[in-house]
Design a protein around this motif. Structure first.
Motif, PDB file in Angstrom:
ATOM      1  N   LYS A 141       0.870  -1.387   0.004  1.00  0.00           N
ATOM      2  CA  LYS A 141      -0.034   0.150  -0.051  1.00  0.00           C
ATOM      3  C   LYS A 141       0.840   1.313  -0.048  1.00  0.00           C
ATOM      4  O   LYS A 141       1.520   1.598   1.001  1.00  0.00           O
ATOM      5  CB  LYS A 141      -0.786   0.043   1.212  1.00  0.00           C
ATOM      6  CG  LYS A 141      -2.177   1.049   1.251  1.00  0.00           C
ATOM      7  CD  LYS A 141      -2.802   0.950   2.543  1.00  0.00           C
ATOM      8  CE  LYS A 141      -3.927   1.994   2.372  1.00  0.00           C
ATOM      9  NZ  LYS A 141      -4.939   1.829   3.603  1.00  0.00           N
ATOM     10  N   THR A 182       3.657   5.058 -17.807  1.00  0.00           N
ATOM     11  CA  THR A 182       3.491   6.192 -17.033  1.00  0.00           C
ATOM     12  C   THR A 182       5.101   6.989 -16.980  1.00  0.00           C
ATOM     13  O   THR A 182       4.923   7.919 -16.724  1.00  0.00           O
ATOM     14  CB  THR A 182       2.929   6.238 -15.791  1.00  0.00           C
ATOM     15  OG1 THR A 182       3.797   5.521 -14.714  1.00  0.00           O
ATOM     16  CG2 THR A 182       1.487   5.565 -15.856  1.00  0.00           C
ATOM     17  N   ALA A 234      -8.843   0.488  -3.063  1.00  0.00           N
ATOM     18  CA  ALA A 234      -7.784   1.026  -4.061  1.00  0.00           C
ATOM     19  C   ALA A 234      -8.338   1.632  -5.238  1.00  0.00           C
ATOM     20  O   ALA A 234      -9.311   1.201  -5.609  1.00  0.00           O
ATOM     21  CB  ALA A 234      -6.936  -0.032  -4.443  1.00  0.00           C
ATOM     22  N   LYS A 235      -7.777   2.764  -5.808  1.00  0.00           N
ATOM     23  CA  LYS A 235      -8.058   3.200  -6.901  1.00  0.00           C
ATOM     24  C   LYS A 235      -7.190   2.922  -8.141  1.00  0.00           C
ATOM     25  O   LYS A 235      -7.468   2.997  -9.352  1.00  0.00           O
ATOM     26  CB  LYS A 235      -8.039   4.873  -6.966  1.00  0.00           C
ATOM     27  CG  LYS A 235      -9.099   5.138  -5.718  1.00  0.00           C
ATOM     28  CD  LYS A 235     -10.417   5.133  -6.092  1.00  0.00           C
ATOM     29  CE  LYS A 235     -11.346   5.474  -4.901  1.00  0.00           C
ATOM     30  NZ  LYS A 235     -12.563   4.701  -4.416  1.00  0.00           N
ATOM     31  N   LYS A 236      -5.689   2.654  -7.822  1.00  0.00           N
ATOM     32  CA  LYS A 236      -4.766   2.408  -9.091  1.00  0.00           C
ATOM     33  C   LYS A 236      -3.980   1.380  -8.390  1.00  0.00           C
ATOM     34  O   LYS A 236      -3.483   1.420  -7.162  1.00  0.00           O
ATOM     35  CB  LYS A 236      -4.232   3.817  -9.095  1.00  0.00           C
ATOM     36  CG  LYS A 236      -3.321   4.074 -10.524  1.00  0.00           C
ATOM     37  CD  LYS A 236      -2.892   5.487 -10.299  1.00  0.00           C
ATOM     38  CE  LYS A 236      -3.739   6.375 -10.623  1.00  0.00           C
ATOM     39  NZ  LYS A 236      -2.861   7.442 -10.614  1.00  0.00           N
ATOM     40  N   VAL A 237      -3.489   0.813  -9.484  1.00  0.00           N
ATOM     41  CA  VAL A 237      -2.207  -0.232  -9.308  1.00  0.00           C
ATOM     42  C   VAL A 237      -1.004   0.199  -9.900  1.00  0.00           C
ATOM     43  O   VAL A 237      -1.251   0.634 -11.060  1.00  0.00           O
ATOM     44  CB  VAL A 237      -2.877  -1.556  -9.524  1.00  0.00           C
ATOM     45  CG1 VAL A 237      -1.599  -2.650  -9.223  1.00  0.00           C
ATOM     46  CG2 VAL A 237      -3.838  -2.113  -8.591  1.00  0.00           C
ATOM     47  N   SER A 238       0.075   0.141  -9.442  1.00  0.00           N
ATOM     48  CA  SER A 238       1.388   0.489 -10.076  1.00  0.00           C
ATOM     49  C   SER A 238       2.510  -0.529  -9.990  1.00  0.00           C
ATOM     50  O   SER A 238       2.360  -1.450  -9.276  1.00  0.00           O
ATOM     51  CB  SER A 238       1.791   1.843  -9.452  1.00  0.00           C
ATOM     52  OG  SER A 238       3.016   2.385 -10.018  1.00  0.00           O
ATOM     53  N   TYR A 263       1.313  -0.946  -4.879  1.00  0.00           N
ATOM     54  CA  TYR A 263       2.110  -1.556  -5.742  1.00  0.00           C
ATOM     55  C   TYR A 263       2.255  -3.045  -5.932  1.00  0.00           C
ATOM     56  O   TYR A 263       1.991  -3.892  -4.851  1.00  0.00           O
ATOM     57  CB  TYR A 263       3.631  -1.124  -5.096  1.00  0.00           C
ATOM     58  CG  TYR A 263       3.830   0.442  -5.014  1.00  0.00           C
ATOM     59  CD1 TYR A 263       3.488   0.971  -6.250  1.00  0.00           C
ATOM     60  CD2 TYR A 263       4.417   0.719  -3.949  1.00  0.00           C
ATOM     61  CE1 TYR A 263       3.980   2.500  -6.017  1.00  0.00           C
ATOM     62  CE2 TYR A 263       4.492   2.131  -3.869  1.00  0.00           C
ATOM     63  CZ  TYR A 263       4.383   3.003  -5.089  1.00  0.00           C
ATOM     64  OH  TYR A 263       4.679   4.271  -4.719  1.00  0.00           O
ATOM     65  N   ILE A 306      -5.999   1.546 -13.439  1.00  0.00           N
ATOM     66  CA  ILE A 306      -7.197   1.902 -12.650  1.00  0.00           C
ATOM     67  C   ILE A 306      -7.902   0.646 -12.356  1.00  0.00           C
ATOM     68  O   ILE A 306      -8.226  -0.303 -13.023  1.00  0.00           O
ATOM     69  CB  ILE A 306      -8.035   2.929 -13.197  1.00  0.00           C
ATOM     70  CG1 ILE A 306      -7.428   4.199 -13.807  1.00  0.00           C
ATOM     71  CG2 ILE A 306      -9.249   3.426 -12.491  1.00  0.00           C
ATOM     72  CD1 ILE A 306      -6.745   5.097 -12.881  1.00  0.00           C
ATOM     73  N   ASN A 319      -4.956   5.245  -1.747  1.00  0.00           N
ATOM     74  CA  ASN A 319      -5.438   5.142  -3.330  1.00  0.00           C
ATOM     75  C   ASN A 319      -4.702   4.118  -4.230  1.00  0.00           C
ATOM     76  O   ASN A 319      -5.169   3.345  -4.998  1.00  0.00           O
ATOM     77  CB  ASN A 319      -5.828   6.372  -3.983  1.00  0.00           C
ATOM     78  CG  ASN A 319      -6.996   7.319  -3.392  1.00  0.00           C
ATOM     79  OD1 ASN A 319      -8.012   6.971  -2.813  1.00  0.00           O
ATOM     80  ND2 ASN A 319      -6.564   8.570  -3.390  1.00  0.00           N
ATOM     81  N   ILE A 320      -3.448   4.144  -3.875  1.00  0.00           N
ATOM     82  CA  ILE A 320      -2.357   3.269  -4.877  1.00  0.00           C
ATOM     83  C   ILE A 320      -1.685   2.139  -4.105  1.00  0.00           C
ATOM     84  O   ILE A 320      -1.391   2.342  -2.749  1.00  0.00           O
ATOM     85  CB  ILE A 320      -1.499   4.468  -5.254  1.00  0.00           C
ATOM     86  CG1 ILE A 320      -2.126   5.517  -6.192  1.00  0.00           C
ATOM     87  CG2 ILE A 320      -0.434   3.560  -6.344  1.00  0.00           C
ATOM     88  CD1 ILE A 320      -1.103   6.567  -6.749  1.00  0.00           C
ATOM     89  N   GLU A 363       0.664   1.922 -14.806  1.00  0.00           N
ATOM     90  CA  GLU A 363      -0.481   1.842 -13.909  1.00  0.00           C
ATOM     91  C   GLU A 363      -1.725   1.393 -14.679  1.00  0.00           C
ATOM     92  O   GLU A 363      -1.936   1.336 -15.828  1.00  0.00           O
ATOM     93  CB  GLU A 363      -0.510   3.259 -13.486  1.00  0.00           C
ATOM     94  CG  GLU A 363       0.411   3.595 -12.622  1.00  0.00           C
ATOM     95  CD  GLU A 363      -0.007   5.255 -12.082  1.00  0.00           C
ATOM     96  OE1 GLU A 363      -0.710   5.895 -12.620  1.00  0.00           O
ATOM     97  OE2 GLU A 363       0.794   5.739 -11.271  1.00  0.00           O
TER      98      GLU A 363
END
Length: 167
Positions: free
Chosen positions: A81, A146, A120-124, A88, A164, A85-86, A162
């Protein structure tokens, strides 16, 4: 994969960390060999990790999951975490003999369902940019590049990607 029982288990304690270590190392060594990564020129590569590093990841709150076919662990993923929101994805791996059979997608599908439930909103992710097969696989799954960064201490360019969570 059709006739075998596939499951994903979260590791809450030390169980399966030794087995996970072997899955990670055996999975990442193929890429290390392909791109001539060694412990000397790329010590942070997961092919050269150890049990202590997995314990440190776990102790730092990184969630770890194993992919099992029947009772054999064949894959691994860790989720860190970054903020509310993001998240990894780290150490996503499938043993070489099980690749190109849908297991990686199974892990990613699970990860996105799990992270959606976490809010979560985004995965990187960060990958070896020169590994075009892997990069294309992530793009097919919906990840978008990105940025690219060349670090002095690494023998490759890092590609940041990334996706969403709700896409």
């Amino acid at each position: 994969m059709a006739d075998n029982k596939v499951s994903i288990k979260q590791f809450m304690k030390d169980e399966c960390l030794q087995e996970s270590l072997m899955v990670i190392k055996d999975s990442f060594i193929t890429v290390a060999k392909e791109f001539n990564f060694t412990e000397e020129n790329c010590p942070s590569n997961p092919a050269f990790t150890n049990l202590e590093k997995l314990h440190i990841m776990r102790d730092n709150g990184i969630s770890m999951f194993g992919l099992f076919e029947d009772d054999r662990q064949i894959g691994f993923a860790a989720l860190e975490k970054a903020n509310d929101n993001i998240f990894y994805i780290e150490r996503l791996s499938v043993l070489p003999g099980f690749r190109h059979k849908g297991y990686g997608k199974t892990i990613l599908d699970f990860v996105f369902k799990y992270l959606k439930a976490q809010g979560a909103k985004k995965v990187s992710i960060g990958i070896v940019n020169e590994n075009l097969l892997l990069k294309d696989w992530y793009i097919l799954y919906g990840f978008k590049e990105t940025g690219l960064t060349k670090y002095k201490h690494l023998p490759f360019t890092v590609c940041f990607m990334e996706k969403i969570v709700d896409e």
